[in-house]
Design an enzyme around this catalytic site. Structure first.
Site, PDB file in Angstrom:
ATOM      1  N   SER A 206       4.684  -5.847  -6.390  1.00 19.03           N
ATOM      2  CA  SER A 206       3.416  -5.391  -6.947  1.00 19.03           C
ATOM      3  C   SER A 206       2.964  -6.327  -8.061  1.00 19.03           C
ATOM      4  CB  SER A 206       3.553  -3.942  -7.434  1.00 19.03           C
ATOM      5  OG  SER A 206       2.300  -3.426  -7.822  1.00 19.03           O
ATOM      6  N   ASP A 237      -1.441   1.206   1.832  1.00 20.48           N
ATOM      7  CA  ASP A 237      -1.343   0.994   0.386  1.00 20.48           C
ATOM      8  C   ASP A 237      -2.603   1.526  -0.291  1.00 20.48           C
ATOM      9  OD1 ASP A 237      -1.234  -0.065  -2.242  1.00 20.48           O
ATOM     10  OD2 ASP A 237       0.034  -1.709  -1.549  1.00 20.48           O
ATOM     11  N   HIS A 266       1.922   2.189  -1.517  1.00 19.62           N
ATOM     12  CA  HIS A 266       2.239   1.187  -2.527  1.00 19.62           C
ATOM     13  C   HIS A 266       3.634   1.383  -3.114  1.00 19.62           C
ATOM     14  CE1 HIS A 266       1.135  -1.974  -5.349  1.00 19.62           C
ATOM     15  NE2 HIS A 266       1.617  -1.242  -6.330  1.00 19.62           N
TER      16      HIS A 266
END
Length: 290
Positions: A206, A237, A266
């Site tokens: 991320s 996501d 995510h």
């Protein structure tokens, strides 16, 4: 032809480092996500801060030597060691034996911030060490159990650090500090543990993609990274659109077969079986043959 990138300790990062990237595109991620440092879930105590007569480790503590200036062998618990103390919010999932394999120490960044660092000895005989830049809204205490599980399954040691303003690291989170943070982490991994660049796998999760790609390329375009790149992204996501993963894959000159995890969001992509299997394949087969 593109100009050669900068060299570190005589090595070109683009030539000698392996790179994992979990999207999105690094040039946009810092603006896309606000920094969200959590309340720290751990503390690190220097020897002089411990209660006189107290052991170097406790039921929820692990030990590590203070960071030396040169590589040192035989790091571990002892009367002169720092100690890691995890709070309940760290959600530690293993025993004291695994915790004793976790070493913690401080480094210093070029921007004069104190950097909390962690080395997890998951596979002492392994060739590779992951330099893991974690995601947002977590710190090393919360990631510690994940590192143990991941490293054990893919047969890699894991080195990680907390960004400035996260965990026990001082300063405030910013894009510039991210770059200084990973520089200091890289140097600590190289000098403290003597890991050569060709045996370091850069892993960005991320927001951790930002410093990871910067370290590998020293520019803001993934197209200039010349190392093998594995892109992983969940198709659902909800934070960073799947299109970012596709764009990163298309721009990488040496991208290997990507992993698009159907239905993954995510924050749950690591829970899918194909995640670990793809990492194992990358480390065991694609890196040695590249």
């Amino acid at each position: 032809m593109p100009e050669p990138g900068p060299r570190m300790n005589g090595f070109s990062l683009g030539e000698l480092c392996w790179l994992f990237c979990c999207p999105p595109c690094p040039s946009r991620i810092a603006a896309k996500l606000a920094f969200l440092p959590p309340e720290p879930t751990y503390t690190v105590l220097a020897p002089e801060q411990r209660t006189p007569g107290a052991p170097a480790s406790a039921p929820v503590a692990a030990s590590a030597q203070p960071a030396p200036q040169q590589p040192e062998e035989g790091l571990g618990a002892g009367p002169g060691a720092c100690s890691l103390h995890l709070s309940e919010r760290a959600d530690w999932q293993y025993s004291q034996r695994e915790l004793d394999a976790v070493e913690v120490f401080f480094s210093r960044t070029a921007r004069d911030n104190r950097l909390g660092c962690m080395f997890v000895r998951c596979a002492p005989s392994s060739r590779y060490t992951l330099l893991f830049s974690h995601g947002n809204a977590v710190d090393l205490g919360q990631m510690c159990s994940f590192y143990i599980g991941l490293g054990s399954r893919i047969n890699c040691n894991i080195f990680s650090y907390d960004y400035s303003g996260y965990g026990v690291s001082s300063g405030k989170p910013s894009e510039k500090n991210l770059y200084a943070d990973i520089d200091a982490a890289w140097q600590a991994l190289r000098t403290r543990y003597g890991v050569s660049p060709e045996n370091i796998i850069l892993y960005g999760q991320s927001i951790g993609t930002v410093p990871t790609v910067d370290l590998a390329s020293r520019i803001d375009k993934i197209s200039k990274v010349t190392s093998p790149v594995l892109v992983i992204h969940g198709t659902e996501d909800e934070v960073i659109d799947f299109s970012h993963g596709l764009a990163m894959y298309e721009r990488c000159p040496r991208a290997v077969e990507p992993l698009w995890v159907e239905g993954a969001g995510h924050n749950d992509i690591e829970l899918y079986a194909q995640y670990l299997e793809r990492l194992k394949q990358f480390i065991s087969h694609e890196l040695p043959n590249s």
